[in-house]
Motif scaffolding. Structure first.
Motif, PDB file in Angstrom:
ATOM      1  N   ALA A 166      98.414  -7.525  38.996  1.00 49.14           N
ATOM      2  CA  ALA A 166      98.704  -6.718  37.813  1.00 49.14           C
ATOM      3  C   ALA A 166      97.630  -6.976  36.762  1.00 49.14           C
ATOM      4  N   VAL A 167      97.414  -5.979  35.906  1.00 49.97           N
ATOM      5  CA  VAL A 167      96.424  -6.126  34.837  1.00 49.97           C
ATOM      6  C   VAL A 167      96.898  -5.358  33.611  1.00 49.97           C
ATOM      7  N   ALA A 168      96.617  -5.933  32.443  1.00 57.39           N
ATOM      8  CA  ALA A 168      96.989  -5.297  31.185  1.00 57.39           C
ATOM      9  C   ALA A 168      95.862  -5.480  30.177  1.00 57.39           C
ATOM     10  N   ILE A 169      95.836  -4.601  29.197  1.00 54.98           N
ATOM     11  CA  ILE A 169      94.916  -4.710  28.067  1.00 54.98           C
ATOM     12  C   ILE A 169      95.749  -4.938  26.809  1.00 54.98           C
ATOM     13  N   ALA A 170      95.369  -5.960  26.050  1.00 50.88           N
ATOM     14  CA  ALA A 170      96.073  -6.272  24.809  1.00 50.88           C
ATOM     15  C   ALA A 170      95.139  -6.061  23.630  1.00 50.88           C
ATOM     16  N   ALA A 171      95.601  -5.327  22.630  1.00 50.07           N
ATOM     17  CA  ALA A 171      94.873  -5.172  21.375  1.00 50.07           C
ATOM     18  C   ALA A 171      95.570  -6.024  20.317  1.00 50.07           C
ATOM     19  N   LEU A 172      94.774  -6.678  19.463  1.00 52.43           N
ATOM     20  CA  LEU A 172      95.326  -7.604  18.476  1.00 52.43           C
ATOM     21  C   LEU A 172      94.770  -7.302  17.089  1.00 52.43           C
ATOM     22  N   SER A 173      95.611  -7.509  16.077  1.00 50.97           N
ATOM     23  CA  SER A 173      95.254  -7.117  14.714  1.00 50.97           C
ATOM     24  C   SER A 173      94.517  -8.213  13.958  1.00 50.97           C
ATOM     25  N   SER A 174      93.569  -8.857  14.613  1.00 57.08           N
ATOM     26  CA  SER A 174      92.729  -9.864  13.971  1.00 57.08           C
ATOM     27  C   SER A 174      91.444  -9.993  14.769  1.00 57.08           C
ATOM     28  N   GLN A 175      90.334 -10.272  14.089  1.00 52.14           N
ATOM     29  CA  GLN A 175      89.079 -10.517  14.795  1.00 52.14           C
ATOM     30  C   GLN A 175      89.132 -11.832  15.549  1.00 52.14           C
ATOM     31  N   ASN A 176      90.047 -12.730  15.134  1.00 53.98           N
ATOM     32  CA  ASN A 176      90.205 -14.044  15.761  1.00 53.98           C
ATOM     33  C   ASN A 176      91.684 -14.425  15.715  1.00 53.98           C
ATOM     34  N   PRO A 177      92.504 -13.841  16.602  1.00 54.80           N
ATOM     35  CA  PRO A 177      93.962 -13.978  16.496  1.00 54.80           C
ATOM     36  C   PRO A 177      94.490 -15.380  16.722  1.00 54.80           C
ATOM     37  N   GLY A 178      93.747 -16.204  17.461  1.00 53.39           N
ATOM     38  CA  GLY A 178      94.233 -17.532  17.803  1.00 53.39           C
ATOM     39  C   GLY A 178      95.346 -17.455  18.828  1.00 53.39           C
ATOM     40  N   VAL A 179      95.568 -18.554  19.530  1.00 49.86           N
ATOM     41  CA  VAL A 179      96.663 -18.606  20.499  1.00 49.86           C
ATOM     42  C   VAL A 179      97.194 -20.032  20.565  1.00 49.86           C
ATOM     43  N   ILE A 180      98.512 -20.163  20.550  1.00 54.91           N
ATOM     44  CA  ILE A 180      99.175 -21.455  20.721  1.00 54.91           C
ATOM     45  C   ILE A 180     100.084 -21.323  21.931  1.00 54.91           C
ATOM     46  N   THR A 181      99.670 -21.902  23.055  1.00 56.18           N
ATOM     47  CA  THR A 181     100.511 -21.907  24.247  1.00 56.18           C
ATOM     48  C   THR A 181     101.528 -23.031  24.078  1.00 56.18           C
ATOM     49  N   ILE A 182     102.799 -22.696  24.084  1.00 57.23           N
ATOM     50  CA  ILE A 182     103.845 -23.629  23.686  1.00 57.23           C
ATOM     51  C   ILE A 182     103.837 -24.901  24.538  1.00 57.23           C
ATOM     52  N   ALA A 183     103.816 -24.755  25.850  1.00 60.17           N
ATOM     53  CA  ALA A 183     103.858 -25.934  26.720  1.00 60.17           C
ATOM     54  C   ALA A 183     102.635 -26.824  26.497  1.00 60.17           C
ATOM     55  N   ASN A 184     101.451 -26.209  26.384  1.00 57.91           N
ATOM     56  CA  ASN A 184     100.230 -26.990  26.173  1.00 57.91           C
ATOM     57  C   ASN A 184     100.279 -27.749  24.852  1.00 57.91           C
ATOM     58  N   ALA A 185     100.766 -27.067  23.792  1.00 57.60           N
ATOM     59  CA  ALA A 185     100.803 -27.694  22.473  1.00 57.60           C
ATOM     60  C   ALA A 185     101.813 -28.835  22.425  1.00 57.60           C
ATOM     61  N   VAL A 186     102.967 -28.639  23.058  1.00 55.57           N
ATOM     62  CA  VAL A 186     104.033 -29.642  22.992  1.00 55.57           C
ATOM     63  C   VAL A 186     103.783 -30.814  23.934  1.00 55.57           C
ATOM     64  N   PHE A 187     103.384 -30.499  25.170  1.00 51.58           N
ATOM     65  CA  PHE A 187     103.242 -31.548  26.173  1.00 51.58           C
ATOM     66  C   PHE A 187     101.791 -31.979  26.419  1.00 51.58           C
ATOM     67  N   GLY A 188     100.841 -31.225  25.888  1.00 54.36           N
ATOM     68  CA  GLY A 188      99.437 -31.560  26.128  1.00 54.36           C
ATOM     69  C   GLY A 188      98.667 -31.865  24.870  1.00 54.36           C
ATOM     70  N   SER A 189      99.364 -32.236  23.788  1.00 53.83           N
ATOM     71  CA  SER A 189      98.674 -32.538  22.530  1.00 53.83           C
ATOM     72  C   SER A 189      97.792 -33.777  22.687  1.00 53.83           C
ATOM     73  N   ASN A 190      96.820 -33.894  21.798  1.00 54.18           N
ATOM     74  CA  ASN A 190      95.893 -35.034  21.835  1.00 54.18           C
ATOM     75  C   ASN A 190      95.820 -35.675  20.457  1.00 54.18           C
ATOM     76  N   PRO A 191      96.386 -36.885  20.279  1.00 53.53           N
ATOM     77  CA  PRO A 191      97.118 -37.679  21.283  1.00 53.53           C
ATOM     78  C   PRO A 191      98.507 -37.104  21.565  1.00 53.53           C
TER      79      PRO A 191
END
Length: 216
Positions: A166-191
Motif C-alpha cells: 500500500a502507498v499513500a501521500i500525506a500533505a502537512l501544514s508546516s514546512q517542518n511538521p516534526g514527528v514524535i513516534t510514541i513508542a520510540n519517545a517513551v521506550f527509546g528516550s536517551n537516556p
C-alpha cells in the motif's frame, strides 16, 4: 453608548479571530532556506534571491518505493524544507508512506502540523485519538482515492489491512511538521525514562518495561 461599545468589542473580536484563522502573509515572493547560514531563527535564513535557482523548489524521487523491511513494515519518505529549501516560510510539506502487507505507520504525532492523507494504492485502517480526558478514537477504512485528516498534535496511525503493498501521500501544514513516534519517545528516550516511572504509568512491572526498552 453602551451598545456602541459592545458592537466595537464584537468587531475587534471578529478581526482578531480572522487574523488568527488565516495564513500569515509572506513579505516577499519567496525565502529559500540557506542551510549554510550560522544565524539561528525559527525557520531558515533567506538565501540571497540572486543565488536562487529552480532547483531550490524541486525534488525528484517520490516515485521510488520505500524500503519497508523494518519491524513496523512501513517507510516514510519526507519532502519538507530539508529536501526543498524553497518551502521555507510557505507552511506546507508532504511525504510518501509505503506499507508492507500488515505494516503500520505506528502511533505518532506531528506537533506543528495537521495532516491530510490520500491513499494511492491498497487498503488502510487509519485513526486518531482526541486529547485527555475523553481520549475518543476515530477510525476509518480507506480505499484507493480516499482522503482522511489528522488534526494537529493528535496521536494517529495507519495500518495496511490489505494483502498487497500500500502507498499513500500525506500533505502537512508546516514546512517542518516534526514527528514524535510514541513508542520510540517513551521506550527509546536517551537516556531511558526510569523503569519505575513507566511501570507505574502503564500499570505493569519493571522487568516488562525493561524488556520493551531493550528493543529500542
Amino acid at each position: 453608548m453602551a451598545s456602541k461599545a459592545i458592537i466595537l468589542e464584537l468587531l475587534i473580536a471578529t478581526c482578531v479571530v480572522a487574523v488568527f484563522a488565516s495564513d500569515p502573509s509572506p513579505l516577499q515572493d519567496f525565502c529559500v532556506a540557506d542551510p549554510n547560514s550560522m544565524v539561528k531563527v525559527n525557520g531558515g535564513v533567506c538565501k540571497d534571491p540572486k543565488a536562487v535557482t529552480a532547483d531550490d523548489f524541486f525534488f525528484s524521487g517520490l516515485n521510488k518505493v520505500g524500503n519497508t523491511s523494518n519491524p513496523v513494515g512501513s517507510r516514510v519518505s519526507a519532502v519538507n524544507v530539508v529536501q526543498i529549501p524553497g518551502l521555507n516560510t510557505l507552511g506546507i510539506s508532504l511525504a510518501r508512506v509505503d506499507y508492507a502487507p500488515r505494516g503500520i505507520n505506528p502511533p505518532h504525532t506531528h506537533p506543528r502540523a495537521t495532516e491530510i492523507l490520500t491513499v494511492l494504492e491498497g487498503t488502510l485502517l487509519v485513526g486518531f485519538v482526541t486529547s485527555n480526558t475523553e481520549n475518543r478514537l476515530f477510525t476509518k477504512v480507506l480505499q484507493k482515492g480516499d482522503v482522511f485528516v489528522f488534526p494537529i498534535g493528535l496521536i494517529h496511525f495507519q495500518q495496511n489491512i490489505g494483502h498487497g503493498h500500500a502507498v499513500a501521500i500525506a500533505a502537512l501544514s508546516s514546512q517542518n511538521p516534526g514527528v514524535i513516534t510514541i513508542a520510540n519517545a517513551v521506550f527509546g528516550s536517551n537516556p531511558d525514562i526510569p523503569t519505575d516511572v513507566l511501570a507505574k504509568a502503564f500499570q505493569t512491572h519493571k522487568p516488562i518495561i525493561a524488556g520493551i526498552q531493550a528493543k529500542f
